[in-house]
Write an enzyme that holds these catalytic residues in place. Structure first.
Site, PDB file in Angstrom:
ATOM      1  N   ASP A   1     -13.477  -8.482  12.679  1.00  0.00           N
ATOM      2  CA  ASP A   1     -13.799  -7.457  13.673  1.00  0.00           C
ATOM      3  C   ASP A   1     -14.933  -6.538  13.254  1.00  0.00           C
ATOM      4  O   ASP A   1     -15.599  -5.963  14.098  1.00  0.00           O
ATOM      5  CB  ASP A   1     -12.547  -6.651  14.008  1.00  0.00           C
ATOM      6  CG  ASP A   1     -11.653  -7.432  14.959  1.00  0.00           C
ATOM      7  OD1 ASP A   1     -12.142  -7.814  16.035  1.00  0.00           O
ATOM      8  OD2 ASP A   1     -10.493  -7.688  14.612  1.00  0.00           O
TER       9      ASP A   1
ATOM     10  N   TYR B   1      -8.122  -2.454   1.486  1.00  0.00           N
ATOM     11  CA  TYR B   1      -7.568  -3.141   0.310  1.00  0.00           C
ATOM     12  C   TYR B   1      -8.199  -2.590  -0.972  1.00  0.00           C
ATOM     13  O   TYR B   1      -8.046  -3.177  -2.033  1.00  0.00           O
ATOM     14  CB  TYR B   1      -7.805  -4.650   0.407  1.00  0.00           C
ATOM     15  CG  TYR B   1      -7.044  -5.292   1.550  1.00  0.00           C
ATOM     16  CD1 TYR B   1      -5.684  -5.591   1.428  1.00  0.00           C
ATOM     17  CD2 TYR B   1      -7.675  -5.567   2.763  1.00  0.00           C
ATOM     18  CE1 TYR B   1      -4.978  -6.158   2.476  1.00  0.00           C
ATOM     19  CE2 TYR B   1      -6.968  -6.132   3.824  1.00  0.00           C
ATOM     20  CZ  TYR B   1      -5.628  -6.427   3.666  1.00  0.00           C
ATOM     21  OH  TYR B   1      -4.927  -6.991   4.711  1.00  0.00           O
TER      22      TYR B   1
ATOM     23  N   HIS C   1      -7.002   3.800   6.202  1.00  0.00           N
ATOM     24  CA  HIS C   1      -5.750   3.048   6.323  1.00  0.00           C
ATOM     25  C   HIS C   1      -5.554   2.097   5.157  1.00  0.00           C
ATOM     26  O   HIS C   1      -6.500   1.693   4.492  1.00  0.00           O
ATOM     27  CB  HIS C   1      -5.665   2.275   7.656  1.00  0.00           C
ATOM     28  CG  HIS C   1      -6.783   1.311   7.899  1.00  0.00           C
ATOM     29  ND1 HIS C   1      -6.611  -0.056   7.953  1.00  0.00           N
ATOM     30  CD2 HIS C   1      -8.092   1.504   8.120  1.00  0.00           C
ATOM     31  CE1 HIS C   1      -7.773  -0.638   8.200  1.00  0.00           C
ATOM     32  NE2 HIS C   1      -8.691   0.274   8.305  1.00  0.00           N
TER      33      HIS C   1
ATOM     34  N   TYR D   1      -0.486 -11.865   2.075  1.00  0.00           N
ATOM     35  CA  TYR D   1      -1.582 -12.817   1.840  1.00  0.00           C
ATOM     36  C   TYR D   1      -2.753 -12.166   1.118  1.00  0.00           C
ATOM     37  O   TYR D   1      -3.689 -12.834   0.714  1.00  0.00           O
ATOM     38  CB  TYR D   1      -2.045 -13.444   3.157  1.00  0.00           C
ATOM     39  CG  TYR D   1      -3.178 -12.722   3.866  1.00  0.00           C
ATOM     40  CD1 TYR D   1      -2.951 -11.576   4.613  1.00  0.00           C
ATOM     41  CD2 TYR D   1      -4.489 -13.188   3.787  1.00  0.00           C
ATOM     42  CE1 TYR D   1      -3.976 -10.915   5.253  1.00  0.00           C
ATOM     43  CE2 TYR D   1      -5.536 -12.536   4.427  1.00  0.00           C
ATOM     44  CZ  TYR D   1      -5.273 -11.397   5.161  1.00  0.00           C
ATOM     45  OH  TYR D   1      -6.304 -10.747   5.785  1.00  0.00           O
ATOM     46  N   ARG D   2      -2.681 -10.859   0.912  1.00  0.00           N
ATOM     47  CA  ARG D   2      -3.785 -10.089   0.359  1.00  0.00           C
ATOM     48  C   ARG D   2      -3.168  -8.801  -0.171  1.00  0.00           C
ATOM     49  O   ARG D   2      -2.109  -8.405   0.301  1.00  0.00           O
ATOM     50  CB  ARG D   2      -4.721  -9.770   1.526  1.00  0.00           C
ATOM     51  CG  ARG D   2      -6.137  -9.487   1.222  1.00  0.00           C
ATOM     52  CD  ARG D   2      -6.910  -9.620   2.527  1.00  0.00           C
ATOM     53  NE  ARG D   2      -8.266  -9.156   2.380  1.00  0.00           N
ATOM     54  CZ  ARG D   2      -9.184  -9.248   3.331  1.00  0.00           C
ATOM     55  NH1 ARG D   2      -8.874  -9.755   4.504  1.00  0.00           N
ATOM     56  NH2 ARG D   2     -10.405  -8.826   3.147  1.00  0.00           N
TER      57      ARG D   2
END
Ligand code: ADP
Length: 513
Positions: free
Chosen positions: A137, A78, A377, A458-459
């Site tokens: 994770d 992000y 990613h 959501y983000r």
């Protein structure tokens, strides 16, 4: 900026202010192409106390310098530690990393923002507390940063924003406040009860640019007598609808109490292997390659991890109910492994078993190198209602778009009692500019297409925060207008995280539209 940096050095000491290109390199987005520099900071400051955070804010206010706050700054996929507005001064809270209190009776902790999931876990173990924390994770991020971003973990407290209880916040004018029961001087229930009197302010400081969080309460769970991490596998691509519809009543009535994760076979292929290890051709992976991944990795087409916790008799009954429910889907298999709660650290054997017991690790990084080179990613994460029909419609919408961009589609779904969060890691090799560009070009297409279908993210990744916020358009962007009004009232100079979640201060608003 030069005068602001001098003032920061005078207030915090030279070792707390970083300005050289080399020192600032650690604060760039690690998953962008190395040659791109549109999200770089001009300096970074590392306060060690609430008073130092107040000093930083006052200096920024006086000199009109934009700040960008992170806690550990591991918000990778992000934008990581990087600022939304080029040239901002990063406020890194990594040095404020104390666990201030653990209450075993009431199962909570009070932490500073730099406390990582590793730190909290180690602190609980070292103190002999029979409490489990929840973690995502990857354990290197901070409890506070992850929670403020609405991040997820996988114990029954895995909805981190919901497991937060009580914030301390420095505002743009340097004032400090405490939310909820912490607003009472000497308040005894700050981490035990979420609300105080009047409007609840906590939500204002999540995914927000209205304050800098300097303390946070986090709820933990008592160590259970028995812990049963489970694996559910389904054989066919077409099983997704039945899978979601069977799972829903079990999470809704809390037979399954944690946050299950549904993953596609493709994800299993990425563990410690590159795409080229499986397939050297162009275009989407042929079905027979996915079948081979399933065979060699011993996974299904869809794989669910979930866990049960509690007294043995209760857990046995829960497992039986789950087995009976999935027994109705041909080929579905449920496997549970019983572990005594007190012995979990010795017996949890893999990432799934550890993550759902809140034991932090970094194994997930092994999945990064799908395309070889230096893996990175973008995470694309729309939210849908928890119905089989919605899950299938997201997959049908997204798969062809991702594959048309020459990339692979291996989705995962975070499951909550009423919604699912589609996590689509758009993987690429960060050293391959053409491929990184393809991923960055794809992201806005996905944002627009999912919004048209009624799903919001959501983000949001830094580069696309404006676009994602733009989709929240009900009532002529009524919610954004409220956010802007709050921004203007609480941070009139616009020094705190300008542009965060598409909210710009008045001085930059027109230029950014
Ligand atoms: P993590 O620690 O999990 O790596 P980050 O520190 O990268 O998470 O934080 C994620 C995002 O949350 C940041 O980009 C920032 O917008 C926001 N954030 C993090 N910490 C704070 C804080 N203490 N106060 C206000 N906002 C924060």
């Amino acid at each position: 900026m030069t005068r602001a940096v001098e003032a920061l050095v005078a207030a915090l000491g030279a070792d707390a202010v970083l300005t050289s290109e080399e020192e600032l390199r650690q604060f760039r987005d690690p998953y962008s192409f190395p040659g791109w520099d549109d999200l770089t900071a001009s300096a970074a400051v590392l306060p060690s106390s609430v008073e130092e955070v107040q000093a930083v804010v006052r200096i920024a206010h006086e000199h009109g310098v934009p700040l960008w706050t992170h806690s550990q700054g591991r918000n990778n996929a992000y934008g990581g530690p990087a600022p939304r507005l080029r040239g901002s001064v990063i406020v890194s809270l990594r040095r404020m990393n104390r666990v201030l209190e653990v209450n075993e009776e009431l199962a909570y902790a009070l932490v500073e923002p730099g406390v990582s999931f590793f730190d909290l876990y180690e602190h609980l173990r070292a103190g002999g507390y029979r409490l489990w924390s929840s973690m995502p994770d990857l354990g290197w991020g901070s409890v506070v940063g992850n929670t403020l971003e609405y991040g997820w973990g996988y114990t029954p407290n895995g909805d981190h924003a919901s497991s937060q209880c009580g914030l301390e916040v420095v505002l743009a004018n340097g004032d400090v406040l405490r939310t909820g029961m912490g607003a009472i001087d000497g308040g005894r229930a700050w981490q035990a009860h979420k609300r105080g009197l009047g409007p609840s302010a906590d939500g204002l400081f999540m995914q927000s640019s209205l304050g800098i969080v300097t303390k946070m309460g986090v709820w933990l769970m008592p160590e259970p007598e028995c812990y049963v991490p489970c694996r559910l596998t389904l054989r066919h691509e077409s099983d997704l609808e039945a899978l979601v519809d069977t799972l829903r009543p079990l999470v809704l009535d809390r037979t399954i109490p944690n946050v299950p994760l549904i993953g596609h076979a493709l994800g299993a292929g990425a563990w410690g292997a590159t795409r080229a290890d499986w397939y050297q051709g162009d275009g989407p992976l042929p079905d027979e390659v996915v079948e081979r991944i399933m065979r060699e990795r011993g996974v299904g087409r869809w794989n669910v991890r979930f866990a049960l916790y509690g007294y043995e008799a209760v857990v046995d009954a829960q497992l039986e109910l789950v087995e009976r429910a999935f027994g109705r889907i041909p080929g579905a298999e449920v496997v549970g492994k019983r572990i005594a709660g007190a012995e979990v650290a010795d017996h949890a054997a893999n990432l799934a078993e550890r993550a759902q017991a809140g034991i932090p690790g970094l194994e997930m990084l092994e999945m990064l190198n799908w395309w070889g080179g230096e893996g990175g990613h973008l995470d694309f994460s729309p939210v849908a209602p928890l119905t089989g029909k919605d899950a299938v419609s997201l997959v049908r919408l997204l798969r062809p778009l991702v594959e048309a961009a020459g990339l692979d589609y291996g989705p995962a779904f975070i499951v909550t009692p009423r919604s699912l969060v589609h996590i689509c890691p758009i993987m690429y090799d960060t050293t391959n500019e053409r491929q990184v560009r393809a991923a960055y070009d794809l992201y806005p297409v996905l944002v627009r297409e999912t919004a048209k279908a009624g799903f919001g993210l959501y983000r949001a990744h830094l580069q696309f925060m404006d676009l994602v916020a733009e989709q929240y358009d009900w009532g002529g962007h009524a919610l954004r207008r409220l956010n802007e009004k709050l921004k203007d009232a609480l941070d009139p100079k616009g020094i705190l995280s300008p542009g965060k979640q598409g909210v710009w201060p008045a001085s930059l608003r027109e230029a950014r539209r």
